[in-house]
Design a protein around this motif. Structure first.
Motif, PDB file in Angstrom:
ATOM      1  N   PRO A   1     -46.026  38.338   2.810  1.00 29.77           N
ATOM      2  CA  PRO A   1     -46.927  37.619   3.710  1.00 29.77           C
ATOM      3  C   PRO A   1     -46.196  36.806   4.770  1.00 29.77           C
ATOM      4  CG  PRO A   1     -47.018  36.700   1.495  1.00 29.77           C
ATOM      5  CD  PRO A   1     -46.179  37.927   1.422  1.00 29.77           C
ATOM      6  N   GLY A   2     -44.975  36.394   4.474  1.00 33.93           N
ATOM      7  CA  GLY A   2     -44.214  35.617   5.448  1.00 33.93           C
ATOM      8  C   GLY A   2     -43.974  36.358   6.745  1.00 33.93           C
ATOM      9  N   PHE A   3     -43.875  37.693   6.692  1.00 32.23           N
ATOM     10  CA  PHE A   3     -43.649  38.456   7.920  1.00 32.23           C
ATOM     11  C   PHE A   3     -44.791  38.236   8.906  1.00 32.23           C
ATOM     12  CE2 PHE A   3     -44.465  42.317  10.413  1.00 32.23           C
ATOM     13  CZ  PHE A   3     -43.321  42.318  11.196  1.00 32.23           C
ATOM     14  N   GLY A   4     -46.008  38.484   8.477  1.00 28.67           N
ATOM     15  CA  GLY A   4     -47.154  38.310   9.367  1.00 28.67           C
ATOM     16  C   GLY A   4     -47.331  36.869   9.802  1.00 28.67           C
ATOM     17  N   GLU A   5     -47.139  35.945   8.858  1.00 26.16           N
ATOM     18  CA  GLU A   5     -47.299  34.524   9.169  1.00 26.16           C
ATOM     19  C   GLU A   5     -46.292  34.071  10.221  1.00 26.16           C
ATOM     20  OE1 GLU A   5     -46.689  32.954   5.271  1.00 26.16           O
ATOM     21  OE2 GLU A   5     -48.683  33.537   4.576  1.00 26.16           O
ATOM     22  N   ILE A   6     -45.027  34.395  10.007  1.00 23.14           N
ATOM     23  CA  ILE A   6     -43.987  33.963  10.947  1.00 23.14           C
ATOM     24  C   ILE A   6     -44.127  34.705  12.271  1.00 23.14           C
ATOM     25  CG2 ILE A   6     -41.505  33.816  11.378  1.00 23.14           C
ATOM     26  CD1 ILE A   6     -41.174  33.516   8.301  1.00 23.14           C
ATOM     27  N   PHE A   7     -44.471  35.985  12.224  1.00 26.66           N
ATOM     28  CA  PHE A   7     -44.668  36.739  13.459  1.00 26.66           C
ATOM     29  C   PHE A   7     -45.757  36.095  14.309  1.00 26.66           C
ATOM     30  CE2 PHE A   7     -47.013  39.812  15.944  1.00 26.66           C
ATOM     31  CZ  PHE A   7     -46.012  40.256  16.786  1.00 26.66           C
ATOM     32  N   ARG A   8     -46.884  35.765  13.712  1.00 24.76           N
ATOM     33  CA  ARG A   8     -47.972  35.138  14.479  1.00 24.76           C
ATOM     34  C   ARG A   8     -47.551  33.769  15.002  1.00 24.76           C
ATOM     35  NH1 ARG A   8     -50.610  38.490  10.985  1.00 24.76           N
ATOM     36  NH2 ARG A   8     -50.462  37.108   9.204  1.00 24.76           N
ATOM     37  N   TYR A   9     -46.813  33.008  14.196  1.00 25.80           N
ATOM     38  CA  TYR A   9     -46.320  31.713  14.660  1.00 25.80           C
ATOM     39  C   TYR A   9     -45.412  31.874  15.881  1.00 25.80           C
ATOM     40  CZ  TYR A   9     -43.427  27.584  15.020  1.00 25.80           C
ATOM     41  OH  TYR A   9     -42.750  26.510  15.519  1.00 25.80           O
ATOM     42  N   LEU A  10     -44.451  32.783  15.775  1.00 25.94           N
ATOM     43  CA  LEU A  10     -43.534  33.006  16.900  1.00 25.94           C
ATOM     44  C   LEU A  10     -44.278  33.529  18.123  1.00 25.94           C
ATOM     45  CD1 LEU A  10     -40.493  34.595  15.027  1.00 25.94           C
ATOM     46  CD2 LEU A  10     -40.640  32.281  15.984  1.00 25.94           C
TER      47      LEU A  10
END
Length: 164
Positions: free
Chosen positions: A99-108
Protein backbone atom coordinates in the motif's frame (compact mmCIF):
# COMPACT_ATOMS: atom_id res chain seq x y z
CA UNK A 1 17.17 4.29 -0.45
CA UNK A 2 17.79 0.70 -1.38
CA UNK A 3 20.22 -1.45 0.55
CA UNK A 4 23.67 -1.16 -1.11
CA UNK A 5 24.22 -4.93 -1.15
CA UNK A 6 21.12 -5.44 -3.27
CA UNK A 7 22.33 -4.51 -6.72
CA UNK A 8 21.16 -7.41 -8.83
CA UNK A 9 19.44 -6.83 -12.13
CA UNK A 10 15.73 -7.53 -12.41
CA UNK A 11 14.06 -9.26 -15.35
CA UNK A 12 11.05 -7.16 -16.28
CA UNK A 13 7.94 -7.22 -18.41
CA UNK A 14 6.47 -3.86 -19.41
CA UNK A 15 2.76 -3.71 -20.21
CA UNK A 16 1.09 -0.58 -21.58
CA UNK A 17 -2.68 -0.55 -21.18
CA UNK A 18 -4.24 1.60 -23.88
CA UNK A 19 -6.86 1.57 -26.61
CA UNK A 20 -4.95 4.13 -28.66
CA UNK A 21 -1.19 3.66 -28.20
CA UNK A 22 1.07 1.86 -30.64
CA UNK A 23 4.74 0.97 -30.17
CA UNK A 24 5.57 4.18 -32.05
CA UNK A 25 3.36 6.42 -29.86
CA UNK A 26 3.78 4.71 -26.48
CA UNK A 27 5.86 7.35 -24.67
CA UNK A 28 5.23 5.93 -21.20
CA UNK A 29 6.15 2.36 -22.10
CA UNK A 30 9.27 3.62 -23.88
CA UNK A 31 10.20 5.69 -20.83
CA UNK A 32 9.85 2.68 -18.52
CA UNK A 33 12.08 0.62 -20.80
CA UNK A 34 14.69 3.37 -21.06
CA UNK A 35 14.82 3.94 -17.30
CA UNK A 36 15.07 0.19 -16.62
CA UNK A 37 17.92 -0.19 -19.12
CA UNK A 38 19.75 2.83 -17.69
CA UNK A 39 19.53 1.15 -14.29
CA UNK A 40 20.94 -2.14 -15.66
CA UNK A 41 17.65 -4.03 -15.50
CA UNK A 42 16.57 -6.36 -18.29
CA UNK A 43 13.38 -6.02 -20.33
CA UNK A 44 12.38 -9.57 -21.22
CA UNK A 45 9.00 -8.63 -22.71
CA UNK A 46 6.99 -5.59 -23.75
CA UNK A 47 3.44 -5.43 -24.99
CA UNK A 48 0.52 -3.09 -25.44
CA UNK A 49 -2.90 -4.42 -24.45
CA UNK A 50 -6.36 -2.92 -24.79
CA UNK A 51 -7.98 -1.31 -21.76
CA UNK A 52 -10.00 -4.46 -21.21
CA UNK A 53 -10.02 -6.59 -18.07
CA UNK A 54 -9.57 -9.90 -19.91
CA UNK A 55 -6.67 -8.58 -22.02
CA UNK A 56 -4.91 -7.12 -18.96
CA UNK A 57 -5.49 -10.32 -16.96
CA UNK A 58 -4.11 -12.43 -19.80
CA UNK A 59 -0.93 -10.32 -20.08
CA UNK A 60 -0.35 -10.45 -16.32
CA UNK A 61 -1.09 -14.19 -16.07
CA UNK A 62 1.34 -14.91 -18.88
CA UNK A 63 4.07 -13.00 -17.05
CA UNK A 64 3.30 -14.63 -13.70
CA UNK A 65 3.83 -18.04 -15.25
CA UNK A 66 7.23 -17.29 -16.82
CA UNK A 67 10.45 -17.98 -14.97
CA UNK A 68 12.34 -15.30 -16.94
CA UNK A 69 10.16 -12.50 -15.49
CA UNK A 70 10.55 -11.16 -11.95
CA UNK A 71 8.85 -7.77 -12.22
CA UNK A 72 5.73 -6.67 -14.09
CA UNK A 73 5.37 -2.94 -14.72
CA UNK A 74 2.06 -1.67 -16.06
CA UNK A 75 1.22 1.83 -17.24
CA UNK A 76 -2.27 3.06 -18.02
CA UNK A 77 -5.83 2.36 -16.99
CA UNK A 78 -5.50 3.54 -13.38
CA UNK A 79 -7.94 6.47 -13.51
CA UNK A 80 -11.64 6.60 -12.75
CA UNK A 81 -13.10 6.51 -16.27
CA UNK A 82 -15.41 3.61 -17.08
CA UNK A 83 -12.72 1.92 -19.23
CA UNK A 84 -10.01 2.22 -16.53
CA UNK A 85 -9.91 -1.32 -15.11
CA UNK A 86 -6.21 -1.97 -14.53
CA UNK A 87 -6.54 -1.38 -10.78
CA UNK A 88 -9.32 -3.96 -10.40
CA UNK A 89 -7.39 -6.58 -12.36
CA UNK A 90 -4.11 -6.03 -10.51
CA UNK A 91 -5.82 -5.90 -7.11
CA UNK A 92 -7.39 -9.34 -7.69
CA UNK A 93 -4.05 -10.85 -8.73
CA UNK A 94 -1.99 -9.59 -5.79
CA UNK A 95 -1.14 -11.94 -2.96
CA UNK A 96 0.51 -9.16 -0.94
CA UNK A 97 -0.27 -5.51 -1.58
CA UNK A 98 2.36 -2.81 -1.02
CA UNK A 99 0.00 0.00 0.00
CA UNK A 100 2.91 2.37 0.55
CA UNK A 101 3.55 2.52 -3.20
CA UNK A 102 0.16 4.04 -4.03
CA UNK A 103 0.15 6.22 -0.92
CA UNK A 104 3.60 7.69 -1.52
CA UNK A 105 3.00 8.01 -5.27
CA UNK A 106 -0.15 10.06 -4.68
CA UNK A 107 1.64 12.17 -2.07
CA UNK A 108 4.53 12.91 -4.42
CA UNK A 109 2.12 13.60 -7.29
CA UNK A 110 0.23 16.04 -5.08
CA UNK A 111 3.35 17.80 -3.82
CA UNK A 112 5.42 18.01 -6.99
CA UNK A 113 3.24 17.46 -9.99
CA UNK A 114 -0.53 17.70 -10.25
CA UNK A 115 -1.91 18.93 -6.93
CA UNK A 116 -5.31 17.71 -5.80
CA UNK A 117 -5.86 15.72 -9.02
CA UNK A 118 -3.49 13.15 -7.44
CA UNK A 119 -6.46 11.71 -5.56
CA UNK A 120 -7.80 10.39 -8.89
CA UNK A 121 -4.83 8.04 -9.29
CA UNK A 122 -5.30 4.40 -8.44
CA UNK A 123 -1.64 3.39 -8.64
CA UNK A 124 -1.10 0.04 -6.93
CA UNK A 125 1.73 -2.41 -6.32
CA UNK A 126 2.35 -5.74 -4.65
CA UNK A 127 3.53 -9.28 -5.20
CA UNK A 128 2.12 -12.44 -6.72
CA UNK A 129 3.78 -15.76 -7.50
CA UNK A 130 7.08 -14.41 -6.13
CA UNK A 131 7.04 -11.52 -8.64
CA UNK A 132 6.61 -7.79 -8.08
CA UNK A 133 3.84 -5.88 -9.85
CA UNK A 134 3.67 -2.12 -10.22
CA UNK A 135 0.74 -0.35 -11.86
CA UNK A 136 1.25 3.31 -12.74
CA UNK A 137 -0.86 5.92 -14.50
CA UNK A 138 -0.43 6.31 -18.24
CA UNK A 139 1.11 9.76 -18.38
CA UNK A 140 4.85 9.97 -18.94
CA UNK A 141 5.12 12.45 -16.04
CA UNK A 142 3.53 9.94 -13.68
CA UNK A 143 5.77 7.15 -14.98
CA UNK A 144 8.89 9.29 -14.54
CA UNK A 145 7.88 10.13 -10.96
CA UNK A 146 7.01 6.53 -10.01
CA UNK A 147 10.08 5.03 -11.64
CA UNK A 148 12.68 7.56 -10.45
CA UNK A 149 11.38 8.22 -6.94
CA UNK A 150 9.90 4.87 -5.91
CA UNK A 151 10.45 1.85 -8.14
CA UNK A 152 14.05 2.08 -9.33
CA UNK A 153 15.55 2.98 -5.93
CA UNK A 154 14.01 -0.20 -4.43
CA UNK A 155 13.74 -2.60 -7.36
CA UNK A 156 16.92 -4.60 -6.63
CA UNK A 157 15.98 -4.81 -2.96
CA UNK A 158 12.46 -6.03 -3.80
CA UNK A 159 13.79 -8.66 -6.21
CA UNK A 160 16.35 -9.75 -3.58
CA UNK A 161 13.57 -10.24 -1.04
CA UNK A 162 11.40 -12.19 -3.48
CA UNK A 163 14.30 -14.50 -4.37
CA UNK A 164 14.71 -15.61 -0.71
Amino acid sequence: MSHPAHTQSAKCKVITVSDTRTQETDKSGALIKTLLEQSSHEITEYEIVKDDAMAIQSAISSALNQENIEVILLTGGTGIARRDVTFEVVEKVLEKELPGFGEIFRYLSYEYDIGSAAMLSRAIAGTANEKALFSMPGSSGAVKLAMEKLILPELSHIVHELRK
